[in-house]
Design a protein around this motif. Structure first.
Motif, PDB file in Angstrom:
ATOM      1  N   ALA A 161      10.615 -14.382  -7.406  1.00  0.00           N
ATOM      2  CA  ALA A 161      10.376 -13.137  -7.783  1.00  0.00           C
ATOM      3  C   ALA A 161      10.740 -11.931  -7.080  1.00  0.00           C
ATOM      4  CB  ALA A 161       8.919 -12.968  -8.122  1.00  0.00           C
ATOM      5  N   THR A 162      11.123 -11.097  -7.722  1.00  0.00           N
ATOM      6  CA  THR A 162      11.748  -9.664  -7.180  1.00  0.00           C
ATOM      7  C   THR A 162      10.792  -9.187  -6.128  1.00  0.00           C
ATOM      8  OG1 THR A 162      12.907  -9.389  -9.070  1.00  0.00           O
ATOM      9  CG2 THR A 162      12.696  -7.487  -7.545  1.00  0.00           C
ATOM     10  N   ALA A 163       9.378  -9.320  -6.250  1.00  0.00           N
ATOM     11  CA  ALA A 163       8.668  -8.735  -5.371  1.00  0.00           C
ATOM     12  C   ALA A 163       8.421  -9.523  -4.214  1.00  0.00           C
ATOM     13  CB  ALA A 163       7.083  -8.441  -6.116  1.00  0.00           C
ATOM     14  N   GLU A 164       8.698 -10.814  -4.193  1.00  0.00           N
ATOM     15  CA  GLU A 164       8.622 -11.589  -3.213  1.00  0.00           C
ATOM     16  C   GLU A 164       9.886 -11.441  -2.153  1.00  0.00           C
ATOM     17  OE1 GLU A 164       7.183 -16.183  -1.999  1.00  0.00           O
ATOM     18  OE2 GLU A 164       8.015 -15.825  -3.949  1.00  0.00           O
ATOM     19  N   ARG A 165      10.868 -11.235  -2.908  1.00  0.00           N
ATOM     20  CA  ARG A 165      12.181 -10.908  -2.236  1.00  0.00           C
ATOM     21  C   ARG A 165      12.236  -9.600  -1.554  1.00  0.00           C
ATOM     22  NH1 ARG A 165      17.221 -12.173  -6.384  1.00  0.00           N
ATOM     23  NH2 ARG A 165      16.012 -13.738  -7.300  1.00  0.00           N
ATOM     24  N   ALA A 166      11.476  -8.648  -2.205  1.00  0.00           N
ATOM     25  CA  ALA A 166      11.343  -7.393  -1.396  1.00  0.00           C
ATOM     26  C   ALA A 166      10.621  -7.366  -0.158  1.00  0.00           C
ATOM     27  CB  ALA A 166      10.782  -6.452  -2.408  1.00  0.00           C
ATOM     28  N   ALA A 167       9.242  -8.238  -0.360  1.00  0.00           N
ATOM     29  CA  ALA A 167       8.302  -8.524   0.777  1.00  0.00           C
ATOM     30  C   ALA A 167       9.024  -9.020   1.827  1.00  0.00           C
ATOM     31  CB  ALA A 167       7.028  -9.084   0.064  1.00  0.00           C
ATOM     32  N   ALA A 168       9.676 -10.149   1.651  1.00  0.00           N
ATOM     33  CA  ALA A 168      10.530 -10.781   2.839  1.00  0.00           C
ATOM     34  C   ALA A 168      11.622  -9.979   3.375  1.00  0.00           C
ATOM     35  CB  ALA A 168      11.097 -12.079   2.293  1.00  0.00           C
ATOM     36  N   ASN A 169      12.283  -8.955   2.553  1.00  0.00           N
ATOM     37  CA  ASN A 169      13.164  -8.039   3.033  1.00  0.00           C
ATOM     38  C   ASN A 169      12.409  -7.223   4.114  1.00  0.00           C
ATOM     39  OD1 ASN A 169      15.673  -9.164   2.140  1.00  0.00           O
ATOM     40  ND2 ASN A 169      15.327  -7.855   0.442  1.00  0.00           N
ATOM     41  N   ARG A 170      11.460  -6.722   3.911  1.00  0.00           N
ATOM     42  CA  ARG A 170      10.726  -5.594   4.639  1.00  0.00           C
ATOM     43  C   ARG A 170      10.238  -6.347   6.067  1.00  0.00           C
ATOM     44  NH1 ARG A 170       8.399  -4.255  -0.377  1.00  0.00           N
ATOM     45  NH2 ARG A 170       6.660  -5.248  -0.364  1.00  0.00           N
ATOM     46  N   ARG A 171      10.193  -7.750   6.032  1.00  0.00           N
ATOM     47  CA  ARG A 171       9.809  -8.323   7.171  1.00  0.00           C
ATOM     48  C   ARG A 171      11.024  -8.086   8.389  1.00  0.00           C
ATOM     49  NH1 ARG A 171       5.800 -11.710   9.511  1.00  0.00           N
ATOM     50  NH2 ARG A 171       6.719 -12.764  11.068  1.00  0.00           N
TER      51      ARG A 171
END
Length: 80
Positions: free
Chosen positions: A70-80
């Motif tokens: 999911a887009t939200a999961e990708r965004a959360a992982a990128n913030r890490r």
């Protein structure tokens, strides 16, 4: 897909290439047992690749897993 790049070194040469040139690693996405992204392992592996000399990384799709994240999961992982 998401691409992470190290900042390009400034160059005083006229006509110098504006983008980093070098090795771009296509990373497989590590998953936990519940199929969520293992963000700790992803961040550690990305840091190691950059420390070892890669100039950029391509995430989320290099081995076909992209459409299932999911887009939200990708965004959360990128913030890490």
């Amino acid at each position: 897909m998401t691409r992470i790049q190290k900042p390009a070194a400034p160059s005083d040469r006229p006509g110098a290439h504006p983008h980093p040139i070098g090795i771009s690693a296509a990373m497989a996405t590590p998953f936990n047992a519940d199929l969520s992204i293992d963000t700790g392992l992803l961040a550690a592996h990305a840091a190691r690749l950059l420390d070892e000399g890669c100039s950029s990384l391509t995430l989320f799709g290099t081995t076909g897993e992209g459409p299932s994240i999911a887009t939200a999961e990708r965004a959360a992982a990128n913030r890490r």
